[in-house]
Design a protein around this motif. Structure first.
Motif, PDB file in Angstrom:
ATOM      1  N   THR A 270       0.818  -1.217   0.000  1.00 22.10           N
ATOM      2  CA  THR A 270       0.000   0.000   0.000  1.00 22.10           C
ATOM      3  C   THR A 270       0.851   1.266   0.000  1.00 22.10           C
ATOM      4  OG1 THR A 270      -0.144   0.090   2.425  1.00 22.10           O
ATOM      5  CG2 THR A 270      -1.891  -1.106   1.246  1.00 22.10           C
TER       6      THR A 270
ATOM      7  N   ASN B 203      -2.264   6.339   3.301  1.00 26.41           N
ATOM      8  CA  ASN B 203      -3.595   6.904   3.532  1.00 26.41           C
ATOM      9  C   ASN B 203      -4.457   6.910   2.278  1.00 26.41           C
ATOM     10  OD1 ASN B 203      -4.084   7.950   6.386  1.00 26.41           O
ATOM     11  ND2 ASN B 203      -1.983   8.597   6.012  1.00 26.41           N
TER      12      ASN B 203
ATOM     13  N   LYS C  10      -5.107   2.647   2.099  1.00 28.21           N
ATOM     14  CA  LYS C  10      -5.395   1.810   3.269  1.00 28.21           C
ATOM     15  C   LYS C  10      -6.785   1.189   3.250  1.00 28.21           C
ATOM     16  CE  LYS C  10      -6.838   5.750   6.104  1.00 28.21           C
ATOM     17  NZ  LYS C  10      -6.520   6.574   7.298  1.00 28.21           N
ATOM     18  N   ASP C  11      -7.741   1.864   2.651  1.00 25.40           N
ATOM     19  CA  ASP C  11      -9.106   1.330   2.650  1.00 25.40           C
ATOM     20  C   ASP C  11      -9.264   0.119   1.731  1.00 25.40           C
ATOM     21  OD1 ASP C  11      -9.920   3.181   4.496  1.00 25.40           O
ATOM     22  OD2 ASP C  11     -10.643   4.613   2.994  1.00 25.40           O
TER      23      ASP C  11
ATOM     24  N   TYR D 233      -7.034  -6.033   8.569  1.00 21.80           N
ATOM     25  CA  TYR D 233      -6.383  -4.774   8.954  1.00 21.80           C
ATOM     26  C   TYR D 233      -7.493  -3.796   9.349  1.00 21.80           C
ATOM     27  CZ  TYR D 233      -2.514  -6.890   6.335  1.00 21.80           C
ATOM     28  OH  TYR D 233      -1.543  -7.739   5.868  1.00 21.80           O
TER      29      TYR D 233
ATOM     30  N   GLU E 102      -9.655  -0.781  11.650  1.00 22.20           N
ATOM     31  CA  GLU E 102      -9.465   0.667  11.778  1.00 22.20           C
ATOM     32  C   GLU E 102      -8.394   0.998  12.810  1.00 22.20           C
ATOM     33  OE1 GLU E 102      -9.922   4.540  10.669  1.00 22.20           O
ATOM     34  OE2 GLU E 102     -10.737   2.711   9.724  1.00 22.20           O
TER      35      GLU E 102
ATOM     36  N   LYS F 193      -5.040   0.575  11.170  1.00 22.60           N
ATOM     37  CA  LYS F 193      -4.759   1.650  10.215  1.00 22.60           C
ATOM     38  C   LYS F 193      -4.348   2.927  10.930  1.00 22.60           C
ATOM     39  CE  LYS F 193      -8.044  -0.271   6.890  1.00 22.60           C
ATOM     40  NZ  LYS F 193      -9.377  -0.107   6.250  1.00 22.60           N
TER      41      LYS F 193
ATOM     42  N   TRP G  73      -0.726   2.521  12.198  1.00 26.91           N
ATOM     43  CA  TRP G  73       0.314   2.677  11.178  1.00 26.91           C
ATOM     44  C   TRP G  73       0.368   4.092  10.618  1.00 26.91           C
ATOM     45  CZ3 TRP G  73       3.943  -0.481   8.478  1.00 26.91           C
ATOM     46  CH2 TRP G  73       4.280  -1.622   9.202  1.00 26.91           C
ATOM     47  N   ASP G  74      -0.736   4.769  10.640  1.00 22.60           N
ATOM     48  CA  ASP G  74      -0.731   6.173  10.204  1.00 22.60           C
ATOM     49  C   ASP G  74       0.126   7.027  11.141  1.00 22.60           C
ATOM     50  OD1 ASP G  74      -1.699   8.646   8.852  1.00 22.60           O
ATOM     51  OD2 ASP G  74      -2.715   8.942  10.771  1.00 22.60           O
TER      52      ASP G  74
END
Length: 397
Positions: A127, A337, A340-341, A347, A349, A352, A355-356
């Motif tokens: 990603t 970002n 990610k979706d 994986y 929320e 995510k 990792w953000d």
């Protein structure tokens, strides 16, 4: 006769580099732990007293030379190197049962830690990484460079610093998905070896090597680097990018000890690592070790450099890539970002968000100077055959 016997006893205490002594009566004898490289010639019987023998041997013979009692035959370089040769350093990690205990402990710990981060799934790393899947600091030669171009710049720069020659053996400790070893084999004609503990990376690298038609020229080993036997493997050059941070504080001497044993005399080692710039060199951030890199440890720059001489690693050059890593992480965070979706449901929320903040927080760490990242060029022992300047590394070809 007393003086010759007393001097002989003193000379026998010398356990380092070898030399020959020609005594004033014409007899000769070898001393030291290696074949003799030069000769010490006593022109006449010395006038020293028994108490003089308590002096260091290099002081005793050096003073005799100044007084005209002694001359030398052979290379001055050999004489100086022998006189200043250091006693071998013995660290508790090197020998005996304690070393073996630590070795096994480290192998088990490191495999678990690598699995916890790098085997999260290639779909995660896809990603935000560029097509080479290079998960380390890029090198932006131009502000307009794409992430892919900057990563290839970094690989090219790193290999230039090793002055690779066709036919040499190169080891990449922590080879990731294999881009560097593939590039090295194709561009420089070396036999490149990569070693990793990540099964995901190993499988992907093997597939890529076969697809590129490089079987027999590039090899990947799924093993702990500490298990590489220096009797079976000897390398002209070694590179390690983004792996040193996973070693752990008390295992750093084991790491350098292994590198030194795997590297041929005069061989080059490129160490690329994140560096802790805290003047007190505090432990790695607890949040990072809990959520992102279990077992990770970012070494201090003084801590790192201080270990080099213990393992006969001589520093030739250093370059900070701090701003390059800030820019790399910014690109990773932006890409993550955006994509990610599209990640599978495993994986969630929370993952995510984790990792953000990890990617963006690290970007801030490098931009503000809390962290640095550097490339050290090191040689195993003395290497006087390299170019006198580093100009060729940065010249455009």
């Amino acid at each position: 006769m007393f003086k010759k016997e007393a001097l002989n006893m003193a000379l026998q205490l010398w356990k380092k580099g070898g030399f020959t002594v020609r005594f004033w009566d014409g007899t000769e004898k070898d001393y030291g732990s290696t074949p003799p490289k030069f000769k010490v010639i006593f022109n006449k019987e010395p006038s020293f007293s028994p108490s003089d023998l308590k002096e260091d041997l290099d002081v005793l013979i050096g003073s005799a030379y100044v007084d005209g009692i002694v001359d030398f035959e052979g290379s001055l370089d050999d004489i100086v190197a022998t006189a200043f040769e250091k006693d071998p350093v013995e660290l508790p990690y090197h020998l005996g049962a304690l070393r073996q205990k630590l070795l096994k402990e480290e192998e088990k710990r490191e495999k678990a830690n690598i699995h916890a981060h790098y085997d999260l799934g290639n779909e995660l790393f896809d990603t935000f990484l560029d097509p080479t899947r290079t998960y380390s600091c890029a090198y932006f030669k131009h502000s307009s460079d794409t992430l892919y171009e900057a990563q290839m710049n970094k690989i090219d720069l790193s290999l230039r610093k090793l002055f690779l020659q066709p036919g040499e053996k190169l080891l990449d400790i922590g080879c990731g998905w294999g881009e560097l070893i593939i590039y090295a084999a194709k561009k420089y004609g070396v036999h490149a070896y990569g070693i990793t503990l990540s099964e995901e990376q190993y499988k992907a690298a093997k597939e890529r090597i076969h697809k590129e038609g490089l079987d027999g020229k590039v090899d990947v080993i799924l093993e702990n680097y500490l298990d590489l036997d220096s009797d079976d493997y000897q390398f002209d050059k070694i590179v390690s990018i983004g792996m040193f941070e996973h070693v752990g504080k008390k295992y750093l001497p084991l790491y350098f000890n292994k590198v030194s044993h795997l590297l041929k005399p005069g061989g080059l080692f490129l160490l690329h690592s994140i560096l802790n710039m805290d003047p007190q060199e505090k432990e790695t951030n607890n949040w990072m070790t809990k959520y992102i890199f279990p077992g990770g440890y970012v070494p201090g720059i003084r801590e790192t450099v201080s270990l080099f001489p213990l393992f006969d690693l001589r520093m030739i050059g250093f370059e900070s890539l701090r701003r390059h890593y800030a820019k790399t992480l910014h690109a990773w965070a932006e890409a993550f970002n955006v994509h990610k979706d599209s990640l599978p449901a495993k994986y969630d929320e929370k993952f995510k968000r984790l990792w953000d903040i990890y990617l963006r927080g690290c970007e801030s760490g490098f931009r503000t100077g809390v962290l640095d990242v550097g490339q050290f060029i090191l040689s195993k022992g003395i290497n006087n055959d390299l170019p006198m300047t580093m100009e060729s590394i940065y010249s455009e070809k």
